[in-house]
Write an enzyme that holds these catalytic residues in place. Structure first.
Site, short mmCIF file in Angstrom:
data_model
loop_
_atom_site.label_atom_id
_atom_site.label_comp_id
_atom_site.label_asym_id
_atom_site.label_seq_id
_atom_site.Cartn_x
_atom_site.Cartn_y
_atom_site.Cartn_z
CG LEU A 406 -1.91 -1.10 1.41
CD1 LEU A 406 -2.66 -0.93 2.73
CD2 LEU A 406 -2.90 -1.13 0.26
CG ASP A 407 0.32 4.43 -2.82
OD1 ASP A 407 1.11 3.60 -3.33
OD2 ASP A 407 -0.53 5.05 -3.46
CD GLN A 408 5.61 7.38 3.88
OE1 GLN A 408 6.18 7.65 2.83
NE2 GLN A 408 6.07 7.79 5.05
CB THR A 410 -2.96 4.03 1.01
OG1 THR A 410 -2.86 4.87 -0.14
CG2 THR A 410 -4.26 3.23 0.95
#
Length: 561
Positions: A406-408, A410
């Protein structure tokens, strides 16, 4: 000059001060004892920083240039808490600004030399900007593209003609007399030679037109390199003078110059960053630091690695080498038990736990908080992550591997495997699109349609990482279904179901005009200007086949916004 600010200037008075957990550690080793010293960036310091961002957003004075800003939550001798704030370097050419922590002592002693050098650097900067805007660059690109198009068209035509000649050679070999065949074949060969000449003529014409422009651009680039070297030499000269006079003080009362602290030399700007300014001021004014936070505000940095409103840790080259000295003298904070549910750390210096959604002997799923990396980054200030924490906390942690990321910024469900076989089997399900994923987001505007599908090719520009964009030639296919859940004034709550897993897929599908044309709230990378505490994107559901139990797992994490 007022430098101590009340907490109420930045956050509501009813903010839960007790719910303050570290999201990052400023840390270093004491020069004398070698002990590790730490100062956290907590949810409170981040909230204070968001309050400062709101103030910056409401004042055009702070939008003229991009730079790092920082806050330090401190405790006075009487136990009251106050806030210090600082900016890196100069603020619109000024080193001293009302309400902000002053620069580290020493700058005044080299003020005249600094002014002269800064003027020279400004002249060099302007010349570099002018040279980069050379009109012949665009002219060269336009002409180059035109010639390439002509060459491509010619190549296509020649290829077609060559194919026709080959067919004709096969046909006439069986129907013409030897004399007629010789003449016909010579005609075909002559046509081939003429087309070769035609191509060489176009290449010569291309070189004749482009070569003078290329020579001018090459000479210009050489001049830019020369100017950059001059700029570097001037900066180093000024920095050496400054570092000989700059003096930092720590919480033990000890003072050393930057030259003494970094005898091997230090990069330009060392000592002018927010963290050293804040900690030096606190140490010299008998203030106890509790938590700190630094963020970027304004236009993105030159190399696009800093984004407005994002938090950043101590920079590896300038601040990190000073942390051990600056934090020396601080008394260790007693360990408090974390009220968060999840796996608790066995180490006394780890206060953060991760909420566990599901766990068995083969896999583990956590509810990742926003702001935490899925896996460690390349540099020392980006090592804190879900994977590194679990590896530290669990007895079998070193065998863990993330199945996806997951994106940082998110939040939501992150799945990790506890052995290689499970990792391989789960990874295969993701690759074959057998995993059902559901995300929930708030978009910073009105979405006119209720549901639909977005299909766009995404490409990551290597010169502008991690930014992704739609590119019909180089992009990889990406597909997302969306469903509007609710509308509230200028905001839209949307459910996303991605069928592919491209980097920043949902963020681009939301922001790009060929998608929904509305950025996710808090997505500064893709153009959201609203000041908010986080990216409003959450991985809410994950459904897949358990590779060992042979049953379907449907994991859910309640959306926190």
């Amino acid at each position: 000059m007022v430098v101590h600010h009340a907490l109420s200037d930045f956050i509501d008075c009813d903010f839960a001060l007790s719910d303050s957990f570290p999201n990052y550690w400023y840390e270093g080793h004491c020069l004398q004892s070698g002990n590790r010293l730490r100062l956290p960036r907590t949810s409170i310091s981040e909230a204070i920083a968001y309050g400062l961002m709101q103030q910056l957003a409401n004042n055009d004075y702070y939008s003229r240039e991009g730079k790092m800003y920082g806050i330090l939550l401190v405790e006075l001798a009487n136990g009251e808490q106050r806030v210090l704030k600082a900016f890196s370097g100069l603020l619109n050419g000024c080193s001293v600004v009302e309400g902000w922590v002053p620069p580290i002592p020493g700058r005044d002693e080299v003020a005249l030399e600094e002014a002269r050098t800064l003027a020279q650097l400004d002249v060099i900067k302007q010349e570099i900007l002018n040279l980069k805007q050379l009109t012949e660059r665009q002219q060269y690109k336009t002409l180059f593209d035109e010639f390439e198009q002509q060459l491509q068209t010619m190549s296509d035509r020649h290829r077609h003609c060559k194919h026709q000649r080959q067919e004709k050679r096969q046909q006439i070999c069986n129907i013409l007399s030897p004399e007629a065949l010789t003449i016909a074949l010579e005609q075909l060969d002559e046509e081939s030679r003429e087309q070769g000449i035609e191509r060489r003529q176009l290449k010569r014409q291309q070189n004749a037109v482009l070569q003078p422009l290329q020579q001018l651009i090459t000479a210009t680039d050489a001049r830019i390199s020369e100017l950059k070297q001059q700029r570097k030499a001037l900066s180093r000269q000024l920095q050496a003078q400054m570092h000989a006079t700059y003096s930092l003080t720590n919480f033990s009362g000890r003072s050393l110059s930057l030259q003494q602290l970094m005898p091997g030399g230090s990069p330009t700007g060392t000592g002018d960053c927010c963290a050293p300014k804040l900690l030096h001021y606190a140490a010299t004014h008998n203030l106890k630091p509790l938590a700190m936070a630094e963020f970027w505000w304004g236009a993105s940095s030159v190399n696009q690695d800093k984004i407005q409103g994002e938090f950043y840790g101590a920079c590896a080259e300038r601040c990190q080498p000073l942390m051990g000295f600056l934090l020396s003298g601080l008394k260790p904070k007693p360990q408090a038990l974390s009220p968060s549910r999840g796996i608790r750390s066995p180490s006394p210096d780890r206060e953060i736990t991760l909420p566990i959604i599901y766990e068995d002997e083969w896999l583990i799923a956590v509810n990742k908080p926003p702001g935490l990396l899925s896996v460690p980054g390349r540099y020392s200030d980006r090592q804190d992550s879900v994977l590194s924490r679990l590896r530290h906390l669990l007895q079998d942690g070193m065998t863990l591997a993330t199945v996806h990321r997951l994106d940082q910024e998110t939040s939501g469900i992150l799945l990790l495997a506890r052995d290689r076989q499970t990792h391989r089997q789960l990874s295969q399900q993701f690759q074959q699109r057998q995993v059902h994923k559901v995300y929930e987001a708030i978009l910073s505007g009105a979405v006119p349609v209720d549901q639909g599908t977005i299909e766009l090719p995404l490409w990551g520009d290597p010169e502008n990482r991690p930014y992704q964009k739609v590119d019909w030639q180089r992009g990889k296919p990406s597909l997302t279904h969306f469903q509007v859940m609710a509308r509230d004034q200028d905001y839209t709550r949307v459910e996303f179901t991605p069928l592919t897993g491209r980097t920043h897929q949902l963020r681009v599908h939301a922001a790009d005009v060929r998608g929904l044309g509305v950025t996710i709230l808090g997505d500064r990378l893709y153009g959201c200007c609203a000041v908010t505490s986080r990216l409003h994107l959450h991985a809410r559901e994950l459904r897949f086949e358990h590779p060992q139990l042979e049953k379907t797992l449907h994991l859910q994490a309640i959306t926190p916004f």
